[in-house]
Design an enzyme around this catalytic site. Sequence first.
Site, PDB file in Angstrom:
ATOM      1  N   GLU A 245      16.624   7.305 -70.116  1.00  0.00           N
ATOM      2  CA  GLU A 245      15.371   6.614 -69.779  1.00  0.00           C
ATOM      3  C   GLU A 245      15.374   6.238 -68.291  1.00  0.00           C
ATOM      4  O   GLU A 245      14.399   6.481 -67.571  1.00  0.00           O
ATOM      5  CB  GLU A 245      15.226   5.357 -70.645  1.00  0.00           C
ATOM      6  N   ARG A 271      -8.530  11.375 -40.689  1.00  0.00           N
ATOM      7  CA  ARG A 271      -9.015  10.123 -40.088  1.00  0.00           C
ATOM      8  C   ARG A 271      -8.813  10.130 -38.573  1.00  0.00           C
ATOM      9  O   ARG A 271      -7.680  10.283 -38.096  1.00  0.00           O
ATOM     10  CB  ARG A 271      -8.245   8.948 -40.718  1.00  0.00           C
TER      11      ARG A 271
END
Length: 382
Positions: A245, A271
């Site tokens: 996990e 940008r």
Amino acid sequence: MEKKYPMFTEEHEILRQSIREFVEKEITPHVDEWEEAETYDMDVFRKMGELGFLGLRAPEEYGGGGGDYWSVVTLFEELVKGSSGLLAAIGVHVEVAMPSIMHAANEAQKQKYLVSAIKGESLGAMAVTEPEAGSDVAGMLTTAVEDGDSWVLNGNKIFITNGARADWIVVAAKTKKDAGYGGITEFIVDTDTPGFEVSRKLDKVGLRASDTAELFFTDMRITKENLLGEVGRGFFQIMAGFQPERLLLAVTAVAAAEAAMDMAVDYAKQRKQFGKAISHFQHNAFKIAEMATKIEAARELSYRCADMYNRGLDCLKEVSMAKWYTTEIANEVVYDCMQLMGGYGYMMEYPMQKAWRDMRIQTVVGGTTEVQKLIIARCLDL
Ligand SMILES: Cc1cc2nc3c(=O)[nH]c(=O)nc-3n(C[C@H](O)[C@H](O)[C@H](O)COP(=O)(O)OP(=O)(O)OC[C@H]3O[C@@H](n4cnc5c(N)ncnc54)[C@H](O)[C@@H]3O)c2cc1C
């Protein structure tokens, strides 16, 4: 041409492509709606079962794919790009709840719970954490007392992923009050058992497509058939499940950080300020170069551990190293991505804020950064 990551075979690549297509068709269009509703549509879970995605490395005799650990790595890397919240829910089902059954259950329990879980016909959860016992698992207060042919459970659990609508939950309880780690036992709890209550669905900052609940057990009678594994071995059963996990948390943190960086780089190239793209300012180019390096280093560590785990080597220390390092690095990366996007990154209409909110908890779930360092320190005999 030689492959950069040879552990991903042709089969893994085919799997990756089919998961990618599934994400584009069945997940991406619904993400906003699920985030709003704080849960996902169970149809997606059932479809994943039908396609075999829920049992990739589960044994074929129970309907699984019998694959290796890399097949699950592939699944998680692709799902996280669709929805971290959905992955939190599916991840707990596939790599927390199901392995608990796979490793500790008897044959009848496997037939009952594992087979339906792999098909996507029953949803699983795992309940360990309590209000007074988080990192200190052995401090849990929920008790299970033997009474005739049943166990009687009393107590409560918090922060339980899938807790609000799981069909069955692996619950850890104290069967011997003062026995510390040796006093914990696991049970499989059917959520339609009298005495089971979902007291609250919790409101989270991120991972909003997954539900997280607080649960209460009041004089809840569980038949002895639902004892999971051995009495007093619960803590060790839980710890055995933590390694794969944690490793998947590491792998997905890297994949999510890379997706955020790609987004920020696209933005920085478009940008313009002071007459040129902001990516052309040396500071920003260096920041992006640092991010790319951090991601690469984190990926190498997590893949090295995944390789060790896949080959059955002892990797307790390395998994903890990968878990804390990758999740902390991924948070640094996402923070820098937000900065690069200025005010736009902070706006709900841009997806960067979601990447930032979803990433924040990765240094806590599955054992905090500090707990990972405790484990490493112990492995180093400190
Ligand atoms: C979204 C989400 C989903 C979750 N899903 C599940 C689930 O499905 N099932 C489940 O059982 N649990 C689940 N959890 C619980 C999770 O595993 C715990 O939150 C985690 O283990 C930490 O416990 P705690 O929150 O009580 O923090 P605490 O243990 O109270 O820790 C608070 C702080 O103290 C630090 N700390 C604690 N002990 C030490 C120490 N000895 N040395 C140094 N520092 C220390 C911690 O690192 C942390 O920074 C989930 C949590 C969240 C937020």
